[in-house]
Write an enzyme that holds these catalytic residues in place. Structure first.
Site, short mmCIF file in Angstrom:
data_model
loop_
_atom_site.label_atom_id
_atom_site.label_comp_id
_atom_site.label_asym_id
_atom_site.label_seq_id
_atom_site.Cartn_x
_atom_site.Cartn_y
_atom_site.Cartn_z
N LYS A 1 -1.15 -9.46 3.19
CA LYS A 1 -0.38 -8.97 4.35
C LYS A 1 -1.20 -7.91 5.08
O LYS A 1 -1.83 -7.06 4.45
CB LYS A 1 0.96 -8.37 3.90
CG LYS A 1 1.82 -7.89 5.09
CD LYS A 1 3.21 -7.50 4.63
CE LYS A 1 3.28 -6.15 3.94
NZ LYS A 1 2.94 -5.03 4.86
N ASP B 1 0.83 -1.20 0.00
CA ASP B 1 0.00 0.00 0.00
C ASP B 1 0.87 1.26 0.00
O ASP B 1 0.35 2.38 -0.08
CB ASP B 1 -0.99 0.00 1.15
CG ASP B 1 -0.34 -0.11 2.52
OD1 ASP B 1 0.89 -0.17 2.60
OD2 ASP B 1 -1.09 -0.13 3.53
N SER B 2 2.19 1.07 0.03
CA SER B 2 3.12 2.18 -0.20
C SER B 2 2.89 2.81 -1.56
O SER B 2 3.34 3.94 -1.80
CB SER B 2 4.57 1.69 -0.09
OG SER B 2 4.78 0.55 -0.91
N GLU C 1 -1.28 -5.43 8.94
CA GLU C 1 -0.47 -4.86 10.02
C GLU C 1 -1.14 -5.08 11.38
O GLU C 1 -2.37 -5.09 11.48
CB GLU C 1 -0.27 -3.36 9.79
CG GLU C 1 0.43 -3.02 8.49
CD GLU C 1 0.56 -1.52 8.25
OE1 GLU C 1 1.07 -1.15 7.19
OE2 GLU C 1 0.14 -0.73 9.14
N ASP D 1 -0.74 -6.20 0.03
CA ASP D 1 -1.19 -5.54 1.26
C ASP D 1 -2.70 -5.40 1.30
O ASP D 1 -3.34 -5.05 0.29
CB ASP D 1 -0.58 -4.14 1.36
CG ASP D 1 0.75 -4.13 2.07
OD1 ASP D 1 1.10 -5.15 2.70
OD2 ASP D 1 1.45 -3.10 2.00
N GLU E 1 9.47 -4.05 10.68
CA GLU E 1 9.86 -2.75 10.13
C GLU E 1 10.36 -1.81 11.23
O GLU E 1 9.69 -1.60 12.24
CB GLU E 1 8.69 -2.10 9.39
CG GLU E 1 9.05 -0.74 8.79
CD GLU E 1 8.03 -0.20 7.81
OE1 GLU E 1 8.23 0.91 7.30
OE2 GLU E 1 7.02 -0.90 7.55
#
Length: 279
Positions: free
Chosen positions: A113, A44-45, A115, A83, A182
């Site tokens: 993925k 999602d960057s 978070e 993501d 991270e």
């Protein structure tokens, strides 16, 4: 032959380091796959690198599906992690499972993925129980960076380290097939890596992880606003891109491009069209 989750986990057991890079489109994913990358991450960057947002928060499911599908078309045999964007799994297990299914069915990724630590374990378990592999993400979690006080190193004090360590164990118990770590101290990442059977992939987490991931735009020197400490430039493409465009502009304005080698010809005398004598 496309790698599987089993292959990636086996790399950890064999002591083979895992390479992962982000990709957002077909042309780049094809190049990375040709180079032999182990995992492509459609992160999602892309909200910042491609869409121009100042964070990952505005990224939608539609954005992720669009870019994942492009990456898959460019690299049909690559192992792709996608993501889950902010808001796609925080509203409950049912929503999370449906959104994860969409990323696999429409986006074509192999693994999703998400978070978070203990709080997302029920969601992780629900997605895994639905037959969808999940990768976790601990440490600096960009989707909730505001809660963490910004983009800062996490786990520096023992209290935070204990929580992260416990979260990693709980995520493994919930069924994750891997874990991104991270922006945490290298020593903490090493301890977490040694404590779980699934692979860890670090970004700003030292050499002790089972693998490494970087944002492709950072690694290739395409993003010049700032360079995080954990980024190494393996190329400096931004100046080359600018120079190439400047050369193109100059030749167009000077009438030097296109040259004969770039031009199609014919034996017809098209000038008669101007006089109307072509009948």
């Amino acid at each position: 032959m496309r790698k599987t989750v089993v292959d990636i986990i086996a790399m950890k057991a064999a002591g083979q380091k895992i390479s992962m890079l982000t990709a957002y489109d077909a042309s780049m994913s094809a190049l990375l796959d040709q180079a032999g990358i182990d995992i492509l991450l459609v992160g999602d960057s892309l909200g910042m690198t491609v869409l121009g947002y100042d964070s990952t928060v505005p990224v939608t499911m539609a954005d992720m599906v669009h870019h994942m599908a492009a990456v898959r078309r460019g690299a049909p045999d690559a192992f792709v992690v996608g993501d889950m964007p902010f808001g796609s799994y925080q509203t409950g297990a049912r929503d999370a499972v449906l959104n994860a299914m969409r990323l696999l069915k429409e986006g074509g990724c192999d693994v999703v993925k998400l978070e978070g630590g203990e709080v997302v374990c029920p969601v992780v378990k629900a997605i895994v129980d639905a037959g969808i592999p999940v990768m976790g993400h601990l440490g600096l979690t960009p989707q909730t960076a505001a809660v963490l006080g910004g983009y800062k190193v996490q786990g520096r004090d023992m209290e935070a380290a204990r929580k992260l360590f416990a979260d990693a164990k709980r995520l493994e118990e919930a069924g994750v097939c891997g874990l991104v770590l991270e922006c945490i101290p290298a020593g903490l990442a090493e301890v977490v890596t040694a404590s779980i059977a699934v692979p860890t992939v670090g970004i700003g987490a030292g050499k002790g992880c089972d693998g490494q991931v970087l944002v492709i735009n950072d690694m290739l020197g395409l993003f010049e606003k700032f360079t995080p400490k954990f980024v190494k430039h393996y190329a400096q493409l931004a100046p080359l891109v600018r120079q190439g465009v400047e050369n193109y502009i100059g030749e167009v304005r000077a009438g030097a491009f296109p040259e004969a080698e770039h031009t199609f010809t014919s034996s017809c005398d098209y000038k008669v069209l101007l006089s109307g004598d072509d009948q």
